[in-house]
Motif scaffolding. Sequence first.
Motif, PDB file in Angstrom:
ATOM      1  N   ALA A   1       0.830  -1.206   0.000  1.00  0.00           N
ATOM      2  CA  ALA A   1       0.000   0.000   0.000  1.00  0.00           C
ATOM      3  C   ALA A   1       0.862   1.253   0.000  1.00  0.00           C
ATOM      4  CB  ALA A   1      -0.937  -0.007   1.207  1.00  0.00           C
ATOM      5  N   ASP A   2       1.914   1.240   0.811  1.00  0.00           N
ATOM      6  CA  ASP A   2       2.830   2.380   0.873  1.00  0.00           C
ATOM      7  C   ASP A   2       3.512   2.586  -0.479  1.00  0.00           C
ATOM      8  OD1 ASP A   2       4.401   4.419   2.480  1.00  0.00           O
ATOM      9  OD2 ASP A   2       6.032   3.136   1.766  1.00  0.00           O
ATOM     10  N   GLY A   3       3.935   1.468  -1.107  1.00  0.00           N
ATOM     11  CA  GLY A   3       4.591   1.573  -2.407  1.00  0.00           C
ATOM     12  C   GLY A   3       3.667   2.128  -3.465  1.00  0.00           C
ATOM     13  N   GLY A   4       2.403   1.685  -3.456  1.00  0.00           N
ATOM     14  CA  GLY A   4       1.459   2.176  -4.439  1.00  0.00           C
ATOM     15  C   GLY A   4       1.174   3.653  -4.285  1.00  0.00           C
ATOM     16  N   ILE A   5       1.086   4.113  -3.049  1.00  0.00           N
ATOM     17  CA  ILE A   5       0.817   5.532  -2.800  1.00  0.00           C
ATOM     18  C   ILE A   5       2.035   6.380  -3.148  1.00  0.00           C
ATOM     19  CG2 ILE A   5       0.392   7.197  -0.949  1.00  0.00           C
ATOM     20  CD1 ILE A   5      -1.460   4.953   0.254  1.00  0.00           C
ATOM     21  N   SER A   6       3.225   5.901  -2.797  1.00  0.00           N
ATOM     22  CA  SER A   6       4.445   6.634  -3.141  1.00  0.00           C
ATOM     23  C   SER A   6       4.618   6.732  -4.652  1.00  0.00           C
ATOM     24  CB  SER A   6       5.657   5.939  -2.518  1.00  0.00           C
ATOM     25  OG  SER A   6       5.569   5.907  -1.111  1.00  0.00           O
ATOM     26  N   ALA A   7       4.149   5.706  -5.369  1.00  0.00           N
ATOM     27  CA  ALA A   7       4.291   5.694  -6.828  1.00  0.00           C
ATOM     28  C   ALA A   7       3.474   6.794  -7.487  1.00  0.00           C
ATOM     29  CB  ALA A   7       3.863   4.334  -7.372  1.00  0.00           C
ATOM     30  N   LYS A   8       2.397   7.213  -6.850  1.00  0.00           N
ATOM     31  CA  LYS A   8       1.546   8.234  -7.452  1.00  0.00           C
ATOM     32  C   LYS A   8       2.336   9.498  -7.784  1.00  0.00           C
ATOM     33  CE  LYS A   8      -2.779   6.891  -5.160  1.00  0.00           C
ATOM     34  NZ  LYS A   8      -3.837   7.342  -4.215  1.00  0.00           N
ATOM     35  N   THR A   9       3.185   9.925  -6.843  1.00  0.00           N
ATOM     36  CA  THR A   9       3.951  11.151  -7.048  1.00  0.00           C
ATOM     37  C   THR A   9       4.912  11.007  -8.217  1.00  0.00           C
ATOM     38  OG1 THR A   9       3.812  11.683  -4.695  1.00  0.00           O
ATOM     39  CG2 THR A   9       5.540  12.771  -5.965  1.00  0.00           C
ATOM     40  N   ILE A  10       5.587   9.856  -8.279  1.00  0.00           N
ATOM     41  CA  ILE A  10       6.567   9.613  -9.350  1.00  0.00           C
ATOM     42  C   ILE A  10       5.885   9.608 -10.712  1.00  0.00           C
ATOM     43  CG2 ILE A  10       8.192   7.921 -10.288  1.00  0.00           C
ATOM     44  CD1 ILE A  10       8.720   7.049  -7.376  1.00  0.00           C
TER      45      ILE A  10
ATOM     46  N   THR B   1       7.510   1.643 -12.048  1.00  0.00           N
ATOM     47  CA  THR B   1       6.687   2.073 -10.920  1.00  0.00           C
ATOM     48  C   THR B   1       5.238   1.729 -11.254  1.00  0.00           C
ATOM     49  OG1 THR B   1       8.181   3.962 -10.691  1.00  0.00           O
ATOM     50  CG2 THR B   1       6.138   4.035  -9.448  1.00  0.00           C
ATOM     51  N   PRO B   2       4.462   1.198 -10.313  1.00  0.00           N
ATOM     52  CA  PRO B   2       3.041   0.963 -10.596  1.00  0.00           C
ATOM     53  C   PRO B   2       2.388   2.237 -11.111  1.00  0.00           C
ATOM     54  CG  PRO B   2       3.659  -0.042  -8.508  1.00  0.00           C
ATOM     55  CD  PRO B   2       4.824   0.786  -8.938  1.00  0.00           C
ATOM     56  N   TRP B   3       1.785   2.168 -12.282  1.00  0.00           N
ATOM     57  CA  TRP B   3       1.378   3.397 -12.946  1.00  0.00           C
ATOM     58  C   TRP B   3      -0.089   3.461 -13.369  1.00  0.00           C
ATOM     59  CZ3 TRP B   3      -0.510   2.179 -17.737  1.00  0.00           C
ATOM     60  CH2 TRP B   3      -0.031   0.997 -18.346  1.00  0.00           C
ATOM     61  N   LYS B   4      -0.780   2.350 -13.457  1.00  0.00           N
ATOM     62  CA  LYS B   4      -2.072   2.329 -14.149  1.00  0.00           C
ATOM     63  C   LYS B   4      -3.108   3.240 -13.509  1.00  0.00           C
ATOM     64  CE  LYS B   4      -1.437  -2.143 -16.350  1.00  0.00           C
ATOM     65  NZ  LYS B   4      -1.921  -3.542 -16.503  1.00  0.00           N
ATOM     66  N   ARG B   5      -3.288   3.155 -12.188  1.00  0.00           N
ATOM     67  CA  ARG B   5      -4.321   3.967 -11.549  1.00  0.00           C
ATOM     68  C   ARG B   5      -4.027   5.455 -11.698  1.00  0.00           C
ATOM     69  NH1 ARG B   5      -8.049   1.339  -8.686  1.00  0.00           N
ATOM     70  NH2 ARG B   5      -7.671  -0.839  -8.101  1.00  0.00           N
ATOM     71  N   THR B   6      -2.752   5.821 -11.543  1.00  0.00           N
ATOM     72  CA  THR B   6      -2.403   7.238 -11.634  1.00  0.00           C
ATOM     73  C   THR B   6      -2.558   7.758 -13.050  1.00  0.00           C
ATOM     74  OG1 THR B   6      -0.826   6.943  -9.827  1.00  0.00           O
ATOM     75  CG2 THR B   6      -0.604   8.939 -11.157  1.00  0.00           C
ATOM     76  N   VAL B   7      -2.132   6.971 -14.029  1.00  0.00           N
ATOM     77  CA  VAL B   7      -2.270   7.386 -15.424  1.00  0.00           C
ATOM     78  C   VAL B   7      -3.739   7.574 -15.776  1.00  0.00           C
ATOM     79  CG1 VAL B   7      -1.981   6.651 -17.823  1.00  0.00           C
ATOM     80  CG2 VAL B   7      -0.073   6.462 -16.226  1.00  0.00           C
ATOM     81  N   HIS B   8      -4.574   6.648 -15.361  1.00  0.00           N
ATOM     82  CA  HIS B   8      -5.997   6.776 -15.682  1.00  0.00           C
ATOM     83  C   HIS B   8      -6.642   7.942 -14.955  1.00  0.00           C
ATOM     84  CE1 HIS B   8      -6.837   3.388 -18.328  1.00  0.00           C
ATOM     85  NE2 HIS B   8      -5.876   2.756 -17.684  1.00  0.00           N
TER      86      HIS B   8
END
Length: 289
Positions: A168-177, A197-204
Motif C-alpha cells: 500500500a505504501d509503495g502504491g501511494i508513493s508511486a503516485k507522485t513519481i 513504478t506501478p502506474w495504471k491507476r495514476t495514469v488513468h
Amino acid sequence: MTDKTIVTHDGNFHADDVFSIAALKSVFPGFNLIRTRDLDVIAKADIVIDVGGEYNADAGRFDHHQRGGAGARENGVPYSSFGLVWQKYGLALCQNNQEVANAVDEGLVSTIDAIDCGHVEGVAQGISLSQTISMFNPTWQENGDFDGCFNEAVDFAARILARFIAAADGGISAKTIVAQAIEHAEDPRVIVLEKYTPWKRTVHALSAEALYMIYPSQTGQWRIQTVPVEPGSFEDRKPLPQAWAGLSGKALQDVTGIDDAMFCHNGLFIAGAESFANTMKMAAIALAE
C-alpha cells in the motif's frame, strides 16, 4: 518482558482474531496471550479481542458479537474485531500515514470484516484470505492443538499484514513519481519512467492522452507497454502495430527496422528493445500506425 495480557477466545479461530493478534504483535514489544472464554480472566485482561461482548477502544475491548454489533463503515461494511483494532492502531502501524492506513483498510481489513460478519455483498468470490486462515484450524482427523495452530496462523498473518502495508505504501508513493512523469513528458502520449513504478491507476486518473508507457526492465533492457482503456481491462487505448504480434529477435528487427528490437507479445500490449532510444523509436512507429 511481557507488560500486557491480551485475551482472545479459545477453540476454533478465524481471520479477524488471528489478524488482530498479528497487528498487536507489531504494536507491543511483548505480551502474554491467553486464549479462553473464562469471564474472570477476560475481566482482568489489558486487551480483549473477539470475545467478552464489549467494544470500548479506550478500555482495550474489541468485540463485535454483542447485540447491535460494533458499528459499520460508511459503505455499510460492519466492523469485526480486526477492523476495530485497525481503527485504533492501524495508523501507527503505517508510520502515521493516513492514506496508507486507509488503503490497507479498504483492501484487506474491510474484506476480512465483511466475511466474518456475513456481509458478502461486493466481496470477491473464490478462495479468500479468511478461508486460508481457517485452514490452519485442526481438522477432525488431527489432534486438536488449537493454540499451536493459532500461533502458526498469527505468524502467517503477521507476514501478510506487513507485506500488505508495504504494498500500500509503495502504491501511494508511486503516485507522485508517475504524476511527475506525466507532467514532464515531451509527448503526452508517451510517458517515460526512469524506474518501473506501478502506474495504471495514476495514469488513468491524470491523463486521458497517454497511450504508451516506457520503462526499464529489471534486466536492463527497455519496455513499451500500452495503456488499457481502464484499469483491469484487456482492451488498450492504442495497441502496438499488428505486424509485430508474436515476433521476436531478427523477425521483429526486420519488420521494425530496429536492430535491437527484442520481442512483441502476441497480445500487442508489450514489447521491448535493448536500448532506451530504440524503445522510443518503437513508440514513434506505433503512434504513426
